[in-house]
Design a protein around this motif. Structure first.
Motif, PDB file in Angstrom:
ATOM      1  N   SER A   1     -85.167 -70.205  28.804  1.00 34.60           N
ATOM      2  CA  SER A   1     -84.125 -71.165  29.045  1.00 34.60           C
ATOM      3  C   SER A   1     -84.528 -72.600  28.577  1.00 34.60           C
ATOM      4  O   SER A   1     -83.703 -73.546  27.946  1.00 34.60           O
ATOM      5  CB  SER A   1     -83.772 -71.291  30.724  1.00 34.60           C
ATOM      6  OG  SER A   1     -83.552 -70.119  31.146  1.00 34.60           O
ATOM      7  N   THR A   2     -85.817 -72.879  28.376  1.00 34.69           N
ATOM      8  CA  THR A   2     -86.432 -74.213  27.957  1.00 34.69           C
ATOM      9  C   THR A   2     -86.254 -74.286  26.559  1.00 34.69           C
ATOM     10  O   THR A   2     -85.750 -75.314  26.024  1.00 34.69           O
ATOM     11  CB  THR A   2     -87.937 -74.311  28.335  1.00 34.69           C
ATOM     12  OG1 THR A   2     -87.955 -74.241  29.812  1.00 34.69           O
ATOM     13  CG2 THR A   2     -88.385 -75.751  27.838  1.00 34.69           C
ATOM     14  N   THR A   3     -86.574 -73.133  25.902  1.00 32.54           N
ATOM     15  CA  THR A   3     -86.280 -72.924  24.389  1.00 32.54           C
ATOM     16  C   THR A   3     -84.910 -73.190  23.853  1.00 32.54           C
ATOM     17  O   THR A   3     -84.595 -73.997  22.933  1.00 32.54           O
ATOM     18  CB  THR A   3     -87.103 -72.011  23.831  1.00 32.54           C
ATOM     19  OG1 THR A   3     -88.274 -71.791  24.191  1.00 32.54           O
ATOM     20  CG2 THR A   3     -86.887 -71.766  22.372  1.00 32.54           C
ATOM     21  N   MET A   4     -84.138 -72.510  24.868  1.00 33.02           N
ATOM     22  CA  MET A   4     -82.752 -72.479  24.348  1.00 33.02           C
ATOM     23  C   MET A   4     -82.224 -74.111  24.731  1.00 33.02           C
ATOM     24  O   MET A   4     -81.357 -74.474  23.795  1.00 33.02           O
ATOM     25  CB  MET A   4     -81.869 -71.709  25.232  1.00 33.02           C
ATOM     26  CG  MET A   4     -80.628 -71.295  24.821  1.00 33.02           C
ATOM     27  SD  MET A   4     -80.059 -69.629  25.418  1.00 33.02           S
ATOM     28  CE  MET A   4     -78.810 -69.930  26.579  1.00 33.02           C
ATOM     29  N   ALA A   5     -82.624 -74.627  25.614  1.00 33.33           N
ATOM     30  CA  ALA A   5     -82.065 -75.902  26.038  1.00 33.33           C
ATOM     31  C   ALA A   5     -82.600 -76.836  24.984  1.00 33.33           C
ATOM     32  O   ALA A   5     -81.876 -78.052  24.405  1.00 33.33           O
ATOM     33  CB  ALA A   5     -82.603 -76.404  27.393  1.00 33.33           C
ATOM     34  N   ALA A   6     -83.641 -76.858  24.204  1.00 35.06           N
ATOM     35  CA  ALA A   6     -84.360 -77.343  23.186  1.00 35.06           C
ATOM     36  C   ALA A   6     -83.495 -77.365  21.993  1.00 35.06           C
ATOM     37  O   ALA A   6     -83.000 -78.760  21.390  1.00 35.06           O
ATOM     38  CB  ALA A   6     -85.872 -77.296  23.133  1.00 35.06           C
TER      39      ALA A   6
END
Length: 425
Positions: free
Chosen positions: A192-197
């Protein structure tokens, strides 16, 4: 003067009482203890819980687990620590459940065998909010009806590309014109963190404004710090939370098609209806991002195909390959040279050459074919082909003494540890 006092009073009332006592606490690595309450009361209150939770965040915890009749645990840099000296009773855990869920019906829902996924937030002294992703589920307890509450701390600031360590080449592959992008990994691997970035970079791209529909369960990043700070960008994002705004992911995707988006983010592709809807959206000219649980590229494809009914599997398999643009599997590995974790990624770009090769073969052969692709065991590689195996990343990290031998072996196999780290004989 009176006006200032009044404003100060209003501000103090907005603070989640208890967080003002939170601070960074030392970690005892040898005994796996990180006690987050200096003075533990005989009975935990809501204020004590808030203080503990925020102290965990300040001390570097990514996750906090609270179970009936157990000491809370804080996960700091991938290691679990006991966060209190005494276990919390079932009634204390029920109090926490009521606090984070925002109502007294949470226990009834769990007793009815429901799994609760929602968000929780604390109002901080500086006026900002600390958000958490929460999962609550029934477990075996003293009377057979225990509860486990897992809270994932979400960064106040939306992550950027530097934070998730994505290169420009990887980012370019992750931002095609249309199709489907899969970001896979285990729970807690930073999907989720990568997708948010990636979403942040799209919102900040002034020259290419987009409309993004974001469907999550629950919403982890609000992107308000991004949309409020950007000057000159006309990009927009509309977020919907499953079980709060929409009944499920699939319905959210179907509704998104009527909202004329450029990009659709689907929090997780966990069932046939969601994957089917995501494929339909990607095959009609939209760019779709989603996540799934898998340890490597072949497993991710196998997992996606496994949800389709047997009589539809072949047809849907070809739809999946047609829509697929890039598949990335991510792991977060604890560092041994410094506190923290480092992302390790395996990925594969689905080029026309690869798609033609897969379509011409039986789908049962796809996993072994994808293994050969990821590890570069093929001929006639084109300029647009792009792949990376876990071994390629893990081996140099181990040789530089950045990750442990065990982690290198688990992710990369024996070949990852056949050369000792620098400094070892």
């Amino acid at each position: 003067m009176e006006q200032v006092a009044k404003s100060s009073s209003v501000s103090s009332r907005r603070i989640s009482k208890g967080v003002e006592l939170s601070r960074v606490f030392p970690v005892d690595i040898a005994n796996r203890e990180a006690f987050m309450l200096e003075h533990e009361p005989s009975r935990i209150t809501v204020e004590d819980f808030r203080q503990l939770l925020m102290s965990c965040v300040l001390s570097g915890a990514s996750d906090v687990t609270i179970q009936s009749d157990m000491q809370p645990r804080a996960e700091i840099h991938g290691i679990l620590y006991r966060a209190t000296r005494k276990p919390w009773s079932p009634s204390e855990v029920d109090m926490v459940l009521m606090e984070v869920y925002g109502g007294s019906n949470a226990r009834t829902e769990i007793n009815g065998m429901k799994v609760l996924d929602f968000s929780y937030e604390l109002n901080l002294e500086d006026g900002s909010k600390q958000r958490f992703r929460v999962n609550a589920i029934g477990i075996y307890g003293r009377d057979g009806k225990g509860v486990e509450i897992t809270l994932r701390a979400l960064p106040v600031k939306t992550p950027d590309l530097a934070m998730v360590k994505l290169s420009n080449i990887e980012l370019a592959a992750l931002k095609p014109k249309d199709g489907i992008i899969i970001i896979a990994g285990a729970t807690g691997s930073g999907k989720s963190t990568t997708m948010a970035a990636i979403t942040r970079s799209q919102l900040e791209d002034v020259d290419h404004p987009v409309k993004i529909v974001d469907i999550q369960a629950p919403i982890e990043y609000t992107f308000r710090d991004v949309t409020n700070a950007v000057r000159g960008s006309s990009s927009t994002i509309g977020q919907s939370e499953v079980h709060k705004h929409i009944p499920n992911f699939a319905e959210g995707v179907r509704a998104a098609l009527r909202r004329k988006p450029n990009i659709i983010n689907v929090g997780e592709a966990r069932d046939f209806e969601t994957i089917h809807a995501a494929l339909e959206a990607s095959l009609t000219g939209h760019l779709v991002y989603t996540t799934t649980h898998a340890g490597n590229v072949p497993d991710a494809v196998r997992r996606l195909l496994s949800v389709f009914p047997a009589n539809e599997r072949d047809a849907r398999a070809f739809d999946l390959i047609s829509a697929m643009r890039f598949l990335m599997v991510q792991h977060l590995v604890p560092r041994i040279d410094t506190p923290g974790r480092i992302p390790v990624r395996e990925y594969l770009r689905f080029t026309p050459r690869l798609k033609e090769k897969l379509v011409a073969a039986d789908i049962n052969e796809w996993p072994s074919m994808l293994i050969d692709e990821v590890h570069g065991r093929i001929e006639n590689i084109g300029e647009e082909d792009m792949c990376q195996s876990l071994l390629q990343v893990v081996k140099p990290l181990y040789s530089k003494g950045m990750i442990s031998k065990n982690d290198a072996f688990v992710l990369g196999g024996l070949a990852a540890v056949d050369t000792p780290p620098q400094g070892e004989l």
